[in-house]
Design a protein around this motif. Structure first.
Motif, PDB file in Angstrom:
ATOM      1  N   ASP A  53       6.985  -5.817   9.030  1.00 45.95           N
ATOM      2  CA  ASP A  53       6.853  -5.218  10.355  1.00 45.95           C
ATOM      3  C   ASP A  53       7.339  -3.775  10.377  1.00 45.95           C
ATOM      4  O   ASP A  53       8.338  -3.435   9.737  1.00 45.95           O
ATOM      5  CB  ASP A  53       7.663  -6.049  11.359  1.00 45.95           C
ATOM      6  N   GLY A  54       6.639  -2.937  11.121  1.00 41.56           N
ATOM      7  CA  GLY A  54       7.082  -1.576  11.357  1.00 41.56           C
ATOM      8  C   GLY A  54       6.017  -0.548  11.025  1.00 41.56           C
ATOM      9  O   GLY A  54       5.392  -0.604   9.967  1.00 41.56           O
ATOM     10  N   GLN A  55       5.803   0.394  11.934  1.00 37.12           N
ATOM     11  CA  GLN A  55       4.801   1.427  11.696  1.00 37.12           C
ATOM     12  C   GLN A  55       5.171   2.315  10.515  1.00 37.12           C
ATOM     13  O   GLN A  55       4.302   2.925   9.883  1.00 37.12           O
ATOM     14  CB  GLN A  55       4.592   2.272  12.954  1.00 37.12           C
ATOM     15  N   HIS A  56       6.453   2.365  10.178  1.00 34.31           N
ATOM     16  CA  HIS A  56       6.893   3.197   9.052  1.00 34.31           C
ATOM     17  C   HIS A  56       6.332   2.707   7.717  1.00 34.31           C
ATOM     18  O   HIS A  56       6.313   3.465   6.744  1.00 34.31           O
ATOM     19  CB  HIS A  56       8.429   3.204   8.990  1.00 34.31           C
ATOM     20  N   MET A  57       5.891   1.439   7.654  1.00 33.30           N
ATOM     21  CA  MET A  57       5.343   0.895   6.395  1.00 33.30           C
ATOM     22  C   MET A  57       3.987   1.493   6.052  1.00 33.30           C
ATOM     23  O   MET A  57       3.529   1.381   4.913  1.00 33.30           O
ATOM     24  CB  MET A  57       5.175  -0.620   6.503  1.00 33.30           C
ATOM     25  N   ASN A  58       3.322   2.097   7.017  1.00 32.40           N
ATOM     26  CA  ASN A  58       1.934   2.513   6.854  1.00 32.40           C
ATOM     27  C   ASN A  58       1.771   3.768   6.003  1.00 32.40           C
ATOM     28  O   ASN A  58       0.749   3.964   5.361  1.00 32.40           O
ATOM     29  CB  ASN A  58       1.316   2.748   8.234  1.00 32.40           C
ATOM     30  N   CYS A  59       2.818   4.624   6.011  1.00 32.41           N
ATOM     31  CA  CYS A  59       2.734   5.906   5.314  1.00 32.41           C
ATOM     32  C   CYS A  59       4.138   6.488   5.242  1.00 32.41           C
ATOM     33  O   CYS A  59       5.068   5.974   5.872  1.00 32.41           O
ATOM     34  CB  CYS A  59       1.787   6.849   6.057  1.00 32.41           C
ATOM     35  N   CYS A  60       4.309   7.539   4.482  1.00 32.69           N
ATOM     36  CA  CYS A  60       5.600   8.223   4.430  1.00 32.69           C
ATOM     37  C   CYS A  60       5.373   9.678   4.051  1.00 32.69           C
ATOM     38  O   CYS A  60       4.287  10.069   3.626  1.00 32.69           O
ATOM     39  CB  CYS A  60       6.550   7.550   3.441  1.00 32.69           C
ATOM     40  N   LEU A  61       6.412  10.476   4.202  1.00 40.01           N
ATOM     41  CA  LEU A  61       6.341  11.879   3.800  1.00 40.01           C
ATOM     42  C   LEU A  61       6.409  11.994   2.277  1.00 40.01           C
ATOM     43  O   LEU A  61       6.800  11.051   1.587  1.00 40.01           O
ATOM     44  CB  LEU A  61       7.507  12.649   4.419  1.00 40.01           C
TER      45      LEU A  61
END
Length: 676
Positions: free
Chosen positions: A433-441
């Motif tokens: 869970d978490g939108q942060h899993m979708n991409c990163c800098l």
């Protein structure tokens, strides 16, 4: 239906070259691409029912430098090639102005067994003596003339606004659609953009094997009679030097045309990507079973509340129990907190009780997030993702830091967690869970040992590949759900999950069009419609079931959680409703059928979705109110059929003739029928 094209028919495609001085024409099925003597492009559909997309030639590609913008290249050479069963053309053009000389090379390939798309590779060579300061590039700009007041679009990118993926485009519209990080937590998406009218549409996207940091702008300038799409790239820190003799390669891409909505080109794109090694998982039967989630009790849930609800969960027919956020000490320290005084033993008490009721247990987890001050950060100082300034990247939603996804320290830590969750605690699946899993800098952490910082986002899916494969090693039927919280899914994560999810939908419309998106990408991927409480009016089971979704709920029973603002308690009225719909779901299991793309989700009214299962057609119609206007049941043969209103209390049936398959129902919200 999925297209099956033979090699023979592909070789019979007409591909004409009219000479370099006049340009070239390339055809693939109904698609015709014309490139003129200045390497401008015009895309046309040869389908008689589709009007011209745009009459003029377009400067569809451009190299954008500080010193100049090169968009016109004199066509100097065209050569035909054949590679196995594919064929195409290589083109060369030259820009020569102001003392700068740029050579453009373009390879256009007709893909095997796939009509209506062309694959494109483009690169530029600095043939002059001066260095060039490159600010970016544009490719595959396409225009579509619009006589009406609007045109529809597929724009699957991610921001904190959690917008729809299907949007109406009107004059004055612009959306950048950057595939990288748009907000502290939000980024990623599907590398394809689409614009369509009622009679046909245009599409472009990338065919790279990893996520690339491009934009896919959609715009309609106020005084124009056309809208446009394109792929654009901005150089790192605003500029890159292309020295004399150097080559700049853009990303591999495609263009295409279609009739109907976005489903056909997205399906075609995904079938091509599978030939390039982006292989989607085989269906997991257990991923289609109905879900009850303990999130109704939210972060203050107790062991007693979950176990006390299980008899009712079992009675209603749910097969999965999701233990959600709130068991952990903190994000990052995924041991049990003070509400589990017995530690591992208390968590096993929950999973053992779930299993005793004949159900399966899934555990919520926000991987790659760790709160400031947690033990994992203190013990592993090299685990955090570092920005170019040396600071950690913050995840606003969780008040946490990003962990480096491609990092041996992160991998070891994650593997230890997986053993705890699935072996020690005995969970049967994971809710990631978490939108942060979708991409990163980009990650500048030296312990990650990346070839370049952007590899952090490009290789991020391999982190989830490890989770998926490890979980399935421990439990061969493990269900791994990937929930990027309102984001358009990072396309390259899909091979490493076996349950997609509508992911905190803001409306029933989002549940439905996200379902159609996932069905186009991989028709056999289970699609969890999320908690029914997130649908319109909190009770739209008709949307969940009709579009072939897996149903779910987060009801509480026998009482509310006093710390939750909204009541999720299962009242007698709700219980009657839930018994009806969960029974229908378990009886029909429409979610395991095949999606049949027969209706345009934007232009056909009412909105209609069709699932074929076991020789029966399940039609789902959606409208605020429908007052008996005729509806054609598409996809039927010319014979007699029985129509069953399978969700009505009366289970009314009537006969129709496939020669004239028209019905005239009256309904509010939805009308679901079984036709056989």
């Amino acid at each position: 239906m999925k297209e099956q094209r033979s090699i023979i028919s592909l070789l019979l495609l007409i591909v004409l070259c009219t000479g370099c001085s006049k340009g070239i024409i390339i055809k693939n099925g109904d698609l015709q691409l014309e490139i003129d003597e200045m390497m401008r492009a015009r895309l046309t559909s040869l389908n008689n029912s589709t009007s011209s997309f745009h009459n003029n030639f377009i400067e569809s590609d451009a190299l954008i430098a500080t010193e100049f913008t090169a968009s016109l290249f004199k066509l100097t050479n065209v050569s035909e090639f054949k590679e196995g069963n594919t064929s195409g053309y290589s083109l060369t053009g030259t820009y020569n102005k102001g003392g700068f000389c740029i050579e453009k090379h373009q390879k256009i390939t007709i893909p095997e067994n796939l009509e209506k798309i062309l694959l494109i590779e483009t690169y530029y060579i600095n043939r002059g003596s001066k260095d060039i300061t490159v600010n970016g590039w544009k490719m595959n700009e396409l225009h579509i003339d619009v006589a009406d007041t609007s045109v529809w679009s597929f724009q699957p990118t991610s921001t904190s606004r959690r917008m729809d993926w299907i949007l109406e485009v009107k004059p004055g519209y612009y959306k950048k659609n950057f595939l990288g990080m748009n907000d502290s937590d939000y980024g990623g998406g599907i590398p394809m953009i689409d614009l369509w009218r009622r009679d046909g549409g245009i599409v472009t996207g990338l065919t790279e094997k990893t996520l690339k940091m491009i934009s896919m702008p959609v715009q309609w300038l106020t005084h124009d009679n056309h809208a446009s799409i394109a792929l654009t790239y901005e150089s790192k820190e605003g500029r890159e030097i292309l020295a004399a003799g150097d080559t700049l390669r853009t990303y591999n891409s495609f263009i295409g045309i279609h009739t109907g909505d976005f489903y056909e080109p997205l399906d075609r794109f995904s079938r091509y990507m599978e030939t390039q090694g982006i292989v989607f998982p085989k269906p997991e039967p257990e991923a289609y079973e109905a879900v009850w989630c303990a999130w109704g009790y939210e972060r203050t849930f107790t062991i007693e509340e979950i176990i006390g609800t299980l008899p009712k969960v079992k009675e209603l027919g749910f097969k999965w129990v999701d233990v959600d956020d709130g068991f952990q000490i903190a994000e990052g320290d995924w041991e049990t907190n003070s509400r589990f005084p017995g530690g591992d033993k208390d968590m096993r008490q929950i999973t053992d009780a779930i299993h005793q009721y004949g159900m399966k247990a899934k555990l919520w987890w926000a991987p790659l997030a760790a709160d400031p001050g947690t033990k994992v950060l203190q013990e592993n100082p090299g685990i955090k993702l570092k920005t170019q300034w040396g600071s950690p990247q913050y995840i606003t939603w969780w008040d946490s830091y990003y962990l480096s996804p491609i990092n041996p320290i992160t991998e070891k830590y994650t593997n230890n967690l997986l053993e705890r969750f699935i072996v020690t605690w005995n969970f049967d699946g994971l809710k990631l869970d978490g939108q942060h899993m979708n991409c990163c800098l980009p990650d500048y952490n030296r312990t990650s040992k990346l070839e370049y910082p952007e590899q952090s986002s490009e290789l991020m899916p391999t982190y989830f590949q490890n989770i998926y494969e490890k979980a399935r090693t421990y439990k061969p039927n493990a269900v791994v759900q990937f929930c990027p919280c309102g984001c358009a899914i990072n396309y390259f994560m899909i091979p490493f999950m076996n349950q997609a999810v509508s992911s905190d939908p803001t409306s029933s419309w989002q549940i439905r069009h996200k379902a159609k998106t996932y069905r186009a990408i991989s028709d056999k991927l289970a699609y969890y419609a999320d908690h029914v409480e997130l649908s319109d009016n909190g009770n739209d089971f008709g949307t969940q079931i009709g579009i072939g979704g897996v149903i779910g709920s987060k009801f509480t029973y026998p009482k509310d959680n006093p710390n939750v603002r909204k009541s999720y308690v299962l009242t007698p009225e709700k219980e009657k409703l839930y018994k009806k719909w969960v029974s229908i779901y378990n009886d029909k299991m429409i979610s395991t059928g095949n999606y049949i793309n027969l209706y345009d989700i934007a232009y056909d009214k009412p909105e209609t979705h069709v699932i074929n299962k076991d020789g029966k057609m399940y039609y789902a119609f959606y409208a605020d109110q429908w007052n008996g206007e005729p509806i054609e049941l598409r996809g039927l043969e010319k014979r007699k059929y029985t129509v069953c209103e399978y969700t009505s209390d009366e289970k009314k049936t009537y006969e129709i003739d496939g020669e004239n398959p028209v019905i005239t129902p009256y309904f509010t919200r939805n009308y679901l029928i079984e036709v056989y």
